[in-house]
Write a protein that holds these residues in place. Sequence first.
Motif, PDB file in Angstrom:
ATOM      1  N   PRO A 102     -16.244 -27.316 -14.909  1.00 48.41           N
ATOM      2  CA  PRO A 102     -14.987 -27.050 -14.197  1.00 48.41           C
ATOM      3  C   PRO A 102     -13.776 -27.448 -15.046  1.00 48.41           C
ATOM      4  O   PRO A 102     -13.892 -28.273 -15.967  1.00 48.41           O
ATOM      5  N   ARG A 103     -12.637 -26.912 -14.725  1.00 52.31           N
ATOM      6  CA  ARG A 103     -11.381 -27.228 -15.414  1.00 52.31           C
ATOM      7  C   ARG A 103     -11.475 -27.057 -16.927  1.00 52.31           C
ATOM      8  O   ARG A 103     -10.835 -27.753 -17.689  1.00 52.31           O
ATOM      9  N   HIS A 130      -9.094 -18.362 -18.969  1.00 53.64           N
ATOM     10  CA  HIS A 130      -9.198 -18.674 -17.551  1.00 53.64           C
ATOM     11  C   HIS A 130     -10.217 -19.782 -17.317  1.00 53.64           C
ATOM     12  O   HIS A 130     -11.234 -19.858 -17.985  1.00 53.64           O
ATOM     13  N   PRO A 182     -12.964 -21.629 -14.645  1.00 56.05           N
ATOM     14  CA  PRO A 182     -13.902 -21.011 -13.697  1.00 56.05           C
ATOM     15  C   PRO A 182     -13.324 -20.668 -12.329  1.00 56.05           C
ATOM     16  O   PRO A 182     -13.598 -19.581 -11.811  1.00 56.05           O
ATOM     17  N   ASN A 183     -12.479 -21.561 -11.746  1.00 49.38           N
ATOM     18  CA  ASN A 183     -12.018 -21.209 -10.402  1.00 49.38           C
ATOM     19  C   ASN A 183     -10.945 -20.116 -10.390  1.00 49.38           C
ATOM     20  O   ASN A 183     -10.446 -19.752  -9.340  1.00 49.38           O
ATOM     21  N   GLN A 184     -10.594 -19.621 -11.581  1.00 44.17           N
ATOM     22  CA  GLN A 184      -9.695 -18.458 -11.638  1.00 44.17           C
ATOM     23  C   GLN A 184     -10.482 -17.167 -11.858  1.00 44.17           C
ATOM     24  O   GLN A 184      -9.900 -16.113 -12.077  1.00 44.17           O
ATOM     25  N   SER A 223     -13.834 -14.458 -10.774  1.00 45.08           N
ATOM     26  CA  SER A 223     -14.723 -14.036  -9.680  1.00 45.08           C
ATOM     27  C   SER A 223     -16.143 -14.468 -10.015  1.00 45.08           C
ATOM     28  O   SER A 223     -16.448 -14.842 -11.146  1.00 45.08           O
ATOM     29  N   GLY A 224     -17.028 -14.413  -9.004  1.00 44.84           N
ATOM     30  CA  GLY A 224     -18.413 -14.807  -9.228  1.00 44.84           C
ATOM     31  C   GLY A 224     -19.062 -14.038 -10.373  1.00 44.84           C
ATOM     32  O   GLY A 224     -19.723 -14.623 -11.224  1.00 44.84           O
ATOM     33  N   GLN A 234     -17.718 -15.200 -13.604  1.00 44.03           N
ATOM     34  CA  GLN A 234     -18.276 -16.503 -13.974  1.00 44.03           C
ATOM     35  C   GLN A 234     -19.681 -16.347 -14.527  1.00 44.03           C
ATOM     36  O   GLN A 234     -20.054 -16.982 -15.499  1.00 44.03           O
TER      37      GLN A 234
END
Lengths: 248, 406
Positions: free
Chosen positions: A101-102, A143, A145-147, A149-150, A153
Motif C-alpha cells: 500500500p501507499r 498511481h 494501489p488505492n487509485q 481498479s481491481g 491492480q
Amino acid sequence: MMMKPVIEIKDIRKTYHVGEIDVHALRGVDMKVGAGEFLAIMGASGSGKSTLMNLIGCLDEPTSGQYFLDGIDVSDLSKNAYADIRNQKIGFVFQGFNLLPRTTALENVELPLFYDRTHRIRDPGSAATEALERVGLADRMDHVPNQLSGGQQQRVAIARALVNRPSILLADEPTGNLDSRTSVEVMSVFQELNAQGITILIVTHEQDISRYTRRIVTMRDGHIMSDEAVKKRLDAKTVLDTIKDENG
Amino acid sequence: MKQLKRLLKASFRSILKNRMRSLLTSLGIIIGVSAVIVMVGVGEGSQKRIAQEISALGDNMIIVFPSFSQRGGVSRGAGSFNRFTMDDVEAIREEARLVRHVSAVVMSGGQIIANGNNWNTQIQGVDPDFKFIRIWKLASGDFFTERDNRSRKKVAVLGHTVAENLFGTMDPVGQKIRIRNTPFKVIGVLEKKGQDARGQDQDDIILAPSTTVLNRLKGDRFINMINASATSLEEIEKAQNEISQILRRQHKIEYGEDDDFFVANQTAITEMASETSRIMTMLLGAVAAVSLIVGGIGIMNIMLVSVTERTREIGIRMSVGARGSDILIQFLLEAVVLSLSGGIIGILLSAGIALILNTWTDIYAVLKPVIVIASFTFSGAVGVFFGFYPARKAARLNPIDALRYE
Ligand SMILES: Nc1ncnc2c1ncn2[C@@H]1O[C@H](COP(=O)(O)OP(=O)(O)OP(=O)(O)O)[C@@H](O)[C@H]1O
Ligand SMILES: [Mg+2]
C-alpha cells in the motif's frame, strides 16, 4: 506437446497440524508440467489447490515427497535458497493482489529486483517500466494501489511477477476478485505471455476461465482426479471484441 | 554496499510514509538525548562557575576560625569562642614565613545613613592586606593604609551595592556616612563582584580598618576570624601548619591538647562544593540516561506493533524473494534510522535549550562535545538493541503465514 518438464512432482504430501487434528491437504500428488504449458487447476473448495500452488511456488515446504524444478531437486533446500528460487524462477500472482500500500505501481513492480542478488537485470527502472507496458499499464506507473481498479491492480501484480523474467508464472485465483469482463482481460494478458513462451499455472473455480488455458487438472480431497487437455479453447482477444460489439 | 544504500533508502521511505508514528517513536529518544545533554551541561556549567569563583576569591587563601574547645575537661564557656585578638594576627604577620598576607576580620553590622538615604548592611573590619587576600579591586578612590589602621581612623570603603543604594550614580569618595551614628569618611568604592556560589551579593558590604571597627563600633578586643594567603598554592598546607603552631603557642595550648581554632583553605572548601556539584551532575545525567532507555523501549514497542501491522508487507517481500536477513536488516535499519534521527533532533533541541538558559536565565550550561557524541552513539545503540528483537521476529516469519495474516 510436452517438452522437458519444468515442474515434476512425485508423491507430494502435505499435512497441517491444527491442535490435535491432522489435516491432510495433499495425499500424494504426482504431476509433470512441461515448458510453455498453460495449465488450470480446478476442484472443490478445500481440495488442496492453494496448498499445491504454494508448494510449487516455494512459499511452503511439503511434508514428504519430491519436487524437481528445472530438473533440480529442491525438496530439501534452505530457506535462503527458497527465497532465491522465488526471486529468480517464479512469478506469483495472488487472488488478493498483495501490492504494497501507499507505494506506486512502478515501485511495486521494482520490488523483486530489489532482492535480486545476481543483478542480472542492469536497469531496474526500465525493466519495471517494460513489465508495466507488457500488461498495458504504462500510463498508470505513478498511481498507488488505492487509485487503481481491481483489474489494474491485478495487472500490476502480474507485471511484478514478470519483472525478473521467471520461467514459471503461478496464479492462485487471479480472477477471483474481478468481474467477468476484467477477468477476460487478465486472461488475455496470460494468453499473450504464454504465447511468448512462459509456463503458466492458474488455480480457478470458474469453468469459463479454465477454457482459456490448454490443460485442466482437477483435484479432490488432496488427490488429482483428472488431467485432460482443453477441447474448445477460447481466445480472450476475440471474446473481448465480441463484448465490445455487444456494448457498442 | 549498493544493497545497503538501497535498504537505507527503503527504510527512509517507510519512515516518511508514517510520519506521525515515526515522530512519536523518536520522541522518547529526542527527550532522552536532550535531557542527558542539558542536565550534564548544567552540572558542568555550575562546576565551571565554582572554579571561576575559587580563582576570584584567591586560590591560596587560608581562613582561621575560632572553635569551641575544652581544656582539662572543663568547658571555658561561651566566651571562649571569640578568642582571636590582634596579637594573634600580629604574631602570624611577624613569624609565619610562608604567609604573604594576613588580616583580621571583625564582623559588625548596622544602619548606615548618608546623603539622606539609609541602608542596612554588614561592616567588616579588616587590615589593608585584606584586599590582596580576597582580590578586591577599587572602582574609585583608595583602600585604607596601615597608618589609618593604627590610628583607628574613621574611614570606609563601600561595596558596589552599598554605594549605589546610598549615593545612586554620584561618586561617594570624600562623602560622609554615619555608621550607627559614628561619622565615617568614604575613601574608596570596590569594584563589583556579583553573587557568590550561594547566590549572596558579595557587594553588599562596607570595609573599614579592623582597629576602628573593634574600638569605635564594637568596643571589644576579640576578632571573628583571620584571613591569610600563602606565598604560593604549593606551600598552602605548610603555611597552615605554621599558623597552627603560632596560634597554639599564642593560646598556650599544651602538647596533647586540642586546638581551639580551625584552619582551612579556600580551595579545599570550594573543592568540596564542586565535588557536591559533580555528584549532582552524575545523578542528573543518570536520570536522563534512564529516560533515554525508556525511549528505546518506546522504539521497541512501536517496532513490535509495526511488525504485526506490517506482517502482510513482510509476506509480500518474502514472496518476491526477500531472505530473512533482508527483512532483519530492513527493520533494524528502520529502528536505527529512527533513533539516530531522534538523536540528531535531540542534540539540536538541547543546543537550543542551552542557548535559552544561557541568555535568559542565571543557569549556565556548557555543551560538552564528549557528551554530545556519547549520547548520539548511545541513541544509535538503543536503536540496534531495541530494534533487534522485533526485527528478528519479522525475519523468522514463514512467507505463507505472513501472507495469510489478517
Ligand atoms: N495453514 C493451514 N493450517 C491448517 N489447515 C490448513 C491450512 N491451509 C490449508 N489448510 C487446510 O488444507 C485443506 C486444503 O486447503 P487449500 O487452501 O489448499 O484448499 P483450496 O483448494 O485452495 O480451497 P479454496 O478453493 O477454498 O481456496 C483445507 O482443508 C484447509 O482447511
Ligand atoms: Mg485456495
